[in-house]
Design a protein around this motif. Structure first.
Motif, PDB file in Angstrom:
ATOM      1  N   ARG A  52     124.744  14.697 -34.215  1.00 19.87           N
ATOM      2  CA  ARG A  52     123.346  14.830 -34.630  1.00 19.87           C
ATOM      3  C   ARG A  52     122.541  15.622 -33.592  1.00 19.87           C
ATOM      4  N   CYS A  53     122.919  15.506 -32.334  1.00 17.73           N
ATOM      5  CA  CYS A  53     122.173  16.167 -31.254  1.00 17.73           C
ATOM      6  C   CYS A  53     122.339  17.677 -31.352  1.00 17.73           C
ATOM      7  N   VAL A  54     121.213  18.389 -31.379  1.00 17.61           N
ATOM      8  CA  VAL A  54     121.228  19.844 -31.456  1.00 17.61           C
ATOM      9  C   VAL A  54     120.828  20.479 -30.129  1.00 17.61           C
ATOM     10  N   GLY A  55     120.756  19.697 -29.067  1.00 19.77           N
ATOM     11  CA  GLY A  55     120.478  20.238 -27.740  1.00 19.77           C
ATOM     12  C   GLY A  55     119.059  20.725 -27.554  1.00 19.77           C
ATOM     13  N   CYS A  56     118.100  20.116 -28.210  1.00 17.07           N
ATOM     14  CA  CYS A  56     116.707  20.574 -28.103  1.00 17.07           C
ATOM     15  C   CYS A  56     116.045  20.138 -26.793  1.00 17.07           C
ATOM     16  N   GLU A  57     116.604  19.172 -26.111  1.00 13.15           N
ATOM     17  CA  GLU A  57     116.146  18.672 -24.810  1.00 13.15           C
ATOM     18  C   GLU A  57     114.806  17.932 -24.869  1.00 13.15           C
ATOM     19  N   LEU A  58     114.341  17.557 -26.062  1.00 11.39           N
ATOM     20  CA  LEU A  58     113.086  16.822 -26.157  1.00 11.39           C
ATOM     21  C   LEU A  58     113.199  15.428 -25.557  1.00 11.39           C
ATOM     22  N   CYS A  59     114.380  14.815 -25.632  1.00 11.40           N
ATOM     23  CA  CYS A  59     114.570  13.493 -25.031  1.00 11.40           C
ATOM     24  C   CYS A  59     114.456  13.575 -23.513  1.00 11.40           C
ATOM     25  N   ALA A  60     114.987  14.634 -22.932  1.00 16.36           N
ATOM     26  CA  ALA A  60     114.907  14.804 -21.481  1.00 16.36           C
ATOM     27  C   ALA A  60     113.475  15.063 -21.030  1.00 16.36           C
ATOM     28  N   VAL A  61     112.724  15.796 -21.841  1.00 16.69           N
ATOM     29  CA  VAL A  61     111.325  16.071 -21.514  1.00 16.69           C
ATOM     30  C   VAL A  61     110.485  14.808 -21.632  1.00 16.69           C
ATOM     31  N   ALA A  62     110.769  13.979 -22.633  1.00 15.27           N
ATOM     32  CA  ALA A  62     109.982  12.773 -22.875  1.00 15.27           C
ATOM     33  C   ALA A  62     110.307  11.652 -21.895  1.00 15.27           C
ATOM     34  N   CYS A  63     111.447  11.705 -21.228  1.00 13.75           N
ATOM     35  CA  CYS A  63     111.876  10.623 -20.345  1.00 13.75           C
ATOM     36  C   CYS A  63     110.993  10.558 -19.096  1.00 13.75           C
ATOM     37  N   PRO A  64     110.244   9.458 -18.911  1.00  8.22           N
ATOM     38  CA  PRO A  64     109.365   9.376 -17.736  1.00  8.22           C
ATOM     39  C   PRO A  64     110.123   9.166 -16.427  1.00  8.22           C
ATOM     40  N   ALA A  65     111.351   8.684 -16.494  1.00 10.09           N
ATOM     41  CA  ALA A  65     112.138   8.437 -15.289  1.00 10.09           C
ATOM     42  C   ALA A  65     113.052   9.611 -14.946  1.00 10.09           C
ATOM     43  N   ASP A  66     113.044  10.660 -15.762  1.00  7.44           N
ATOM     44  CA  ASP A  66     113.891  11.833 -15.558  1.00  7.44           C
ATOM     45  C   ASP A  66     115.361  11.427 -15.465  1.00  7.44           C
ATOM     46  N   ALA A  67     115.779  10.562 -16.376  1.00  5.82           N
ATOM     47  CA  ALA A  67     117.139  10.027 -16.351  1.00  5.82           C
ATOM     48  C   ALA A  67     118.094  10.791 -17.253  1.00  5.82           C
ATOM     49  N   ILE A  68     117.592  11.688 -18.091  1.00  3.81           N
ATOM     50  CA  ILE A  68     118.429  12.391 -19.070  1.00  3.81           C
ATOM     51  C   ILE A  68     118.550  13.854 -18.696  1.00  3.81           C
ATOM     52  N   PHE A  69     119.773  14.361 -18.748  1.00  3.40           N
ATOM     53  CA  PHE A  69     120.036  15.785 -18.528  1.00  3.40           C
ATOM     54  C   PHE A  69     120.754  16.333 -19.742  1.00  3.40           C
ATOM     55  N   VAL A  70     120.208  17.390 -20.338  1.00 11.48           N
ATOM     56  CA  VAL A  70     120.815  18.036 -21.503  1.00 11.48           C
ATOM     57  C   VAL A  70     120.964  19.512 -21.200  1.00 11.48           C
ATOM     58  N   GLN A  71     122.171  20.025 -21.428  1.00 15.25           N
ATOM     59  CA  GLN A  71     122.413  21.456 -21.309  1.00 15.25           C
ATOM     60  C   GLN A  71     122.935  21.930 -22.661  1.00 15.25           C
ATOM     61  N   ALA A  72     122.161  22.756 -23.314  1.00 10.36           N
ATOM     62  CA  ALA A  72     122.510  23.211 -24.657  1.00 10.36           C
ATOM     63  C   ALA A  72     123.535  24.328 -24.596  1.00 10.36           C
ATOM     64  N   ALA A  73     124.345  24.410 -25.645  1.00 14.72           N
ATOM     65  CA  ALA A  73     125.329  25.480 -25.794  1.00 14.72           C
ATOM     66  C   ALA A  73     125.241  26.011 -27.219  1.00 14.72           C
ATOM     67  N   GLU A  74     125.637  27.266 -27.385  1.00 14.97           N
ATOM     68  CA  GLU A  74     125.602  27.889 -28.702  1.00 14.97           C
ATOM     69  C   GLU A  74     126.708  27.318 -29.585  1.00 14.97           C
ATOM     70  N   ASN A  75     126.366  27.073 -30.831  1.00 13.17           N
ATOM     71  CA  ASN A  75     127.299  26.506 -31.793  1.00 13.17           C
ATOM     72  C   ASN A  75     128.186  27.604 -32.370  1.00 13.17           C
ATOM     73  N   ASP A  76     129.488  27.382 -32.402  1.00 16.25           N
ATOM     74  CA  ASP A  76     130.434  28.323 -32.979  1.00 16.25           C
ATOM     75  C   ASP A  76     130.420  28.161 -34.498  1.00 16.25           C
ATOM     76  N   PRO A  77     130.120  29.229 -35.253  1.00 18.14           N
ATOM     77  CA  PRO A  77     130.076  29.094 -36.718  1.00 18.14           C
ATOM     78  C   PRO A  77     131.438  28.743 -37.334  1.00 18.14           C
ATOM     79  N   GLU A  78     132.520  29.114 -36.667  1.00 15.95           N
ATOM     80  CA  GLU A  78     133.855  28.821 -37.182  1.00 15.95           C
ATOM     81  C   GLU A  78     134.190  27.333 -37.054  1.00 15.95           C
TER      82      GLU A  78
END
Length: 149
Positions: A52-78
């Motif tokens: 379900r996670c699309v790597g938008c990083e909104l959870c990391a931005v919303a976290c007041p304790a800075d406990a979440i790290f998200v690094q997005a990657a491009e999705n392979d269409p295949e």
């Protein structure tokens, strides 16, 4: 003095015979968590198995304790990993920093992250408290979604 002794014995006998025990025999008996309790995080999947996670990083931005790290990657269409153009290539939650506020759950537009009722988070190693995406991903049945039939 005898009156006080009789009162004390009466209270003791009342608790011994009539009242339900307060102590739970953990780990055989487990506490029933309240509906609003927030425990261990989980990352949900769609019924088709894609993340379900699309790597938008909104959870990391919303976290007041800075406990979440998200690094997005491009999705392979295949061989897509999620329904979006991107997916979370790296997703980590530092549970030592997390304050279990639930802001990440509220900020997620894809309903990908949930705080479940699991409260058994003890460990002996500090590095074990940094949960990776592989440890957090669960199937659709665990996140409360029924598989498509």
């Amino acid at each position: 003095m005898i009156k006080e002794l009789a009162t004390g014995l009466g209270v003791t006998l009342e608790h011994f015979l009539l009242k339900k025990p307060v102590t739970l025999q953990y780990p055989d008996e487990k506490l029933v968590m309240f509906p609003r309790f927030r425990g261990l995080h989980i990352l949900a999947r769609h019924a088709d198995g894609l993340e379900r996670c699309v790597g938008c990083e909104l959870c990391a931005v919303a976290c007041p304790a800075d406990a979440i790290f998200v690094q997005a990657a491009e999705n392979d269409p295949e061989q897509p990993r999620s329904h979006g153009e991107r997916y979370a290539g790296r997703y980590e939650i530092n549970m030592l920093r997390c304050i279990f506020c639930g802001m990440c759950e509220e900020a997620c537009p894809e309903d990908a992250i949930f705080l479940e009722k699991d409260y058994e988070l003890a460990d002996y190693d500090r590095d074990a408290f940094i949960y990776t995406k592989d440890e957090l991903l669960v199937g659709p049945e665990k996140a409360g979604y029924l598989p498509e039939r």
